[in-house]
Design a protein around this motif. Structure first.
Motif, PDB file in Angstrom:
ATOM      1  N   MET A 152     -14.389  -2.718   8.410  1.00  0.00           N
ATOM      2  CA  MET A 152     -13.832  -3.697   9.337  1.00  0.00           C
ATOM      3  C   MET A 152     -14.549  -5.037   9.189  1.00  0.00           C
ATOM      4  SD  MET A 152     -11.633  -3.977  11.996  1.00  0.00           S
ATOM      5  CE  MET A 152     -11.353  -4.953  13.473  1.00  0.00           C
ATOM      6  N   THR A 153     -15.861  -4.984   9.033  1.00  0.00           N
ATOM      7  CA  THR A 153     -16.640  -6.208   8.873  1.00  0.00           C
ATOM      8  C   THR A 153     -16.203  -6.980   7.636  1.00  0.00           C
ATOM      9  OG1 THR A 153     -18.551  -5.199   9.974  1.00  0.00           O
ATOM     10  CG2 THR A 153     -18.969  -7.135   8.608  1.00  0.00           C
ATOM     11  N   VAL A 154     -16.072  -6.285   6.511  1.00  0.00           N
ATOM     12  CA  VAL A 154     -15.651  -6.945   5.270  1.00  0.00           C
ATOM     13  C   VAL A 154     -14.236  -7.497   5.406  1.00  0.00           C
ATOM     14  CG1 VAL A 154     -15.108  -6.567   2.833  1.00  0.00           C
ATOM     15  CG2 VAL A 154     -17.201  -5.598   3.804  1.00  0.00           C
ATOM     16  N   ASP A 155     -13.359  -6.770   6.072  1.00  0.00           N
ATOM     17  CA  ASP A 155     -11.987  -7.239   6.250  1.00  0.00           C
ATOM     18  C   ASP A 155     -11.950  -8.516   7.075  1.00  0.00           C
ATOM     19  OD1 ASP A 155      -9.027  -6.696   5.996  1.00  0.00           O
ATOM     20  OD2 ASP A 155      -9.208  -6.736   8.178  1.00  0.00           O
ATOM     21  N   VAL A 156     -12.748  -8.587   8.121  1.00  0.00           N
ATOM     22  CA  VAL A 156     -12.807  -9.788   8.965  1.00  0.00           C
ATOM     23  C   VAL A 156     -13.324 -10.969   8.149  1.00  0.00           C
ATOM     24  CG1 VAL A 156     -14.001 -10.845  10.923  1.00  0.00           C
ATOM     25  CG2 VAL A 156     -13.008  -8.566  11.156  1.00  0.00           C
ATOM     26  N   VAL A 157     -14.400 -10.747   7.409  1.00  0.00           N
ATOM     27  CA  VAL A 157     -15.015 -11.815   6.619  1.00  0.00           C
ATOM     28  C   VAL A 157     -14.038 -12.377   5.591  1.00  0.00           C
ATOM     29  CG1 VAL A 157     -16.748 -12.255   4.839  1.00  0.00           C
ATOM     30  CG2 VAL A 157     -17.392 -11.066   6.938  1.00  0.00           C
ATOM     31  N   LEU A 158     -13.381 -11.504   4.838  1.00  0.00           N
ATOM     32  CA  LEU A 158     -12.487 -11.979   3.782  1.00  0.00           C
ATOM     33  C   LEU A 158     -11.168 -12.512   4.334  1.00  0.00           C
ATOM     34  CD1 LEU A 158     -13.129  -9.377   0.961  1.00  0.00           C
ATOM     35  CD2 LEU A 158     -13.946 -11.720   1.139  1.00  0.00           C
ATOM     36  N   SER A 159     -10.757 -12.030   5.487  1.00  0.00           N
ATOM     37  CA  SER A 159      -9.556 -12.591   6.106  1.00  0.00           C
ATOM     38  C   SER A 159      -9.764 -14.065   6.415  1.00  0.00           C
ATOM     39  CB  SER A 159      -9.205 -11.827   7.385  1.00  0.00           C
ATOM     40  OG  SER A 159      -8.779 -10.515   7.078  1.00  0.00           O
ATOM     41  N   LYS A 160     -10.979 -14.409   6.847  1.00  0.00           N
ATOM     42  CA  LYS A 160     -11.256 -15.814   7.181  1.00  0.00           C
ATOM     43  C   LYS A 160     -11.611 -16.636   5.957  1.00  0.00           C
ATOM     44  CE  LYS A 160     -13.865 -18.931  10.135  1.00  0.00           C
ATOM     45  NZ  LYS A 160     -14.746 -19.111  11.303  1.00  0.00           N
ATOM     46  N   TYR A 161     -12.553 -16.164   5.147  1.00  0.00           N
ATOM     47  CA  TYR A 161     -13.100 -17.016   4.096  1.00  0.00           C
ATOM     48  C   TYR A 161     -12.410 -16.859   2.744  1.00  0.00           C
ATOM     49  CZ  TYR A 161     -16.623 -18.304   7.440  1.00  0.00           C
ATOM     50  OH  TYR A 161     -17.246 -18.799   8.556  1.00  0.00           O
ATOM     51  N   CYS A 162     -11.521 -15.889   2.614  1.00  0.00           N
ATOM     52  CA  CYS A 162     -10.718 -15.778   1.396  1.00  0.00           C
ATOM     53  C   CYS A 162      -9.249 -16.082   1.695  1.00  0.00           C
ATOM     54  CB  CYS A 162     -10.866 -14.383   0.799  1.00  0.00           C
ATOM     55  SG  CYS A 162      -9.965 -14.153  -0.755  1.00  0.00           S
ATOM     56  N   ASP A 163      -8.730 -15.470   2.766  1.00  0.00           N
ATOM     57  CA  ASP A 163      -7.321 -15.670   3.118  1.00  0.00           C
ATOM     58  C   ASP A 163      -7.113 -16.811   4.104  1.00  0.00           C
ATOM     59  OD1 ASP A 163      -6.776 -13.454   1.520  1.00  0.00           O
ATOM     60  OD2 ASP A 163      -7.064 -12.073   3.190  1.00  0.00           O
ATOM     61  N   LEU A 164      -8.221 -17.406   4.601  1.00  0.00           N
ATOM     62  CA  LEU A 164      -8.195 -18.584   5.472  1.00  0.00           C
ATOM     63  C   LEU A 164      -7.453 -18.332   6.779  1.00  0.00           C
ATOM     64  CD1 LEU A 164      -7.499 -21.270   2.714  1.00  0.00           C
ATOM     65  CD2 LEU A 164      -9.685 -20.307   3.448  1.00  0.00           C
TER      66      LEU A 164
END
Length: 485
Positions: free
Chosen positions: A153-165
């Motif tokens: 969940m942590t990785v999904d949150v991080v990449l949703s913001k900083y990769c998928d914006l």
């Protein structure tokens, strides 16, 4: 109306003790009017001519449409058998038919919506018959010990913001549509801060590789600080190579930021736009190097900026600008041919660019004295004053023709700040710099950030040396092994 504009322009120049001829007045007035038109209705693209080197699409007829399993070979296939129960009867003789073992197959690409679930960890408790000792099975290591959010969940949150914006408020709304209600956005933002600290050592590895690089590209872009700092206008500074992206969040646009990087680096060539901050940084760093006998830093300048000055000129007012765009068109076509070639072939193709630069320089020197102050004269002056920096790349195959690569690395941040507007603390700015650095470095190396981050987490949790995206790509062993026990 036109007469009134001419009068105002003439008076404006007379106040600056500058006399204008009628032709100069006409050029300035038409240029300013066209600027207003372009501002409201102008095209955003900087395309001038089509690339003539691209092969024309000729050949056989359009091939058949590939099945999804052929088009996406890495996607798993789930077979869904369809039968008739009971078996049908023959239309000719009326007997019941039997399964022939053959099938008629078709395929459709589908999606499995994101599914949320709760992991309940049940740790076994062991006791001794003597009743003097009890022991509980240890928890496996995690990114955030004691967190109610899993590592996935942590990785999904991080990449949703900083990769998928995706801003956190939108992430929460998307989770609600998936059945997860009342997810607190502030707790998700806190996850990004803690994850940034978790991967800080990788960020430092990228920094170390940047500092050891001979050629660096640099650029900066505004970063808004909504609260948590005395200064509202911060900047995200970027330093990069073809395989590395290192970002820094600072409360200033002063050249001191670039100087702090250059003075402790092995950089010999800095590619940048013509900003006085970089000039100051190079000058101060070279003073230190000169005293210690080290090689001085050369500033290579961005040709895309020089070309842009001519492109933004109204051709109906200054048709002469097409001369420079035509030459830059030929230069960039040669640059396209040089991509991926060995250094000696790159230098041969760049040698063919030299006459184009010299022709532009000769014409610019002739025209500079003939034209009044305005956009066209500004373009001429920019080209002439920075000629050495614009042409430095011709003799060094490792130096790019422009700074577009570095500017693209800041694009995600530029798009992202339009959705989350800024950060609420200095920690948030540092988090953005760390996580954007890792994500953009993944992109430079053609690495899937989700695959990389998942393996990186396992490497760190298992106390193994972490890998940068470029190292991970080249690592022979592939994904990290699972955590023991």
């Amino acid at each position: 109306m036109r007469d009134e504009i001419d009068r105002l322009v003439r008076e404006n120049y007379e106040l600056r003790q500058m006399k204008l001829s009628d032709d100069q007045l006409r050029l300035i007035t038409e240029e300013q009017l066209q600027d207003l038109v372009d501002k409201e209705y102008g095209a955003s693209s900087e395309r001038y001519k089509k690339n003539e080197n691209k092969p024309k699409k000729e050949g056989p007829a359009k091939p058949r449409i590939k099945r999804p399993s052929e088009r996406y070979p890495n996607v798993p296939v789930r077979e869904v058998p369809i039968t008739i129960t009971p078996a049908p009867s023959c239309e000719a003789c009326g007997k019941q038919m039997s399964d022939s073992g053959m099938t008629e197959d078709s395929e459709q690409l589908t999606v499995i919506p994101k599914k949320y679930e709760i992991i309940r960890t049940k740790r076994a408790i062991y006791r001794c018959s003597c009743q003097s000792c009890m022991q509980t099975a240890p928890l496996p290591p995690r990114i955030i010990e004691g967190s109610t959010y899993s590592d996935e969940m942590t990785v999904d949150v991080v990449l949703s913001k900083y990769c998928d914006l995706i801003p956190m408020e939108r992430y929460v709304k998307m989770a609600e549509r998936g059945g997860l209600m009342n997810l607190p956005p502030n707790s998700l933002i806190d996850l990004t801060h803690k994850f940034a600290f978790f991967v800080l050592q990788v960020y430092r590895l990228i920094e170390a590789e940047i500092l050891s690089s001979r050629v660096l590209a640099a650029d900066e872009t505004p970063h808004r600080m909504l609260e948590g700092s005395d200064k509202k206008s911060w900047y995200l500074w970027g330093f990069s190579t073809p395989t590395l992206c290192y970002l820094l969040a600072k409360s200033t646009r002063s050249g001191d930021v670039a100087h702090d990087i250059l003075v402790k680096s092995a950089c010999e060539v800095l590619m940048s736009d013509v900003y006085t901050g970089y000039g100051k940084a190079i000058r101060l760093a070279n003073e230190v190097r000169e005293s210690s006998g080290d090689k001085l830093i050369v500033n290579a300048n961005c040709n895309a900026h020089a070309r842009r000055y001519f492109f933004k000129i109204n051709f109906s007012v200054y048709p002469e600008a097409k001369f420079y765009l035509d030459h830059y068109h030929e230069i960039y076509q040669l640059n396209d041919q040089a991509k991926g070639k060995p250094a000696d072939e790159v230098l041969k193709l760049r040698a063919e660019m030299q006459p184009h630069f010299e022709a532009m320089r000769t014409k610019a020197l002739e025209e500079l004295v003939r034209y009044p102050d305005g956009k066209y004269k500004k373009a001429l002056r920019y080209y002439l004053e920075n000629y050495a920096g614009l042409t430095y790349f011709l003799t060094d195959p490792d130096v790019p023709i422009d700074n577009n690569g570095q500017e693209r690395l800041l694009r995600s941040h530029v798009v992202g700040r339009k959705t989350w507007y800024g950060t609420h603390s200095e920690q948030g700015a540092e988090t953005a710099a760390i996580l954007f650095s890792l994500v953009e470095t993944c992109k430079l190396n053609g690495v899937n950030p989700r695959e990389y981050f998942a393996d990186l987490v396992q490497l760190i949790l298992n106390r193994k040396p972490p890998l940068t995206p470029s190292q991970w790509k080249d690592h022979a062993s592939g994904p990290a092994p699972p955590a023991p026990g």
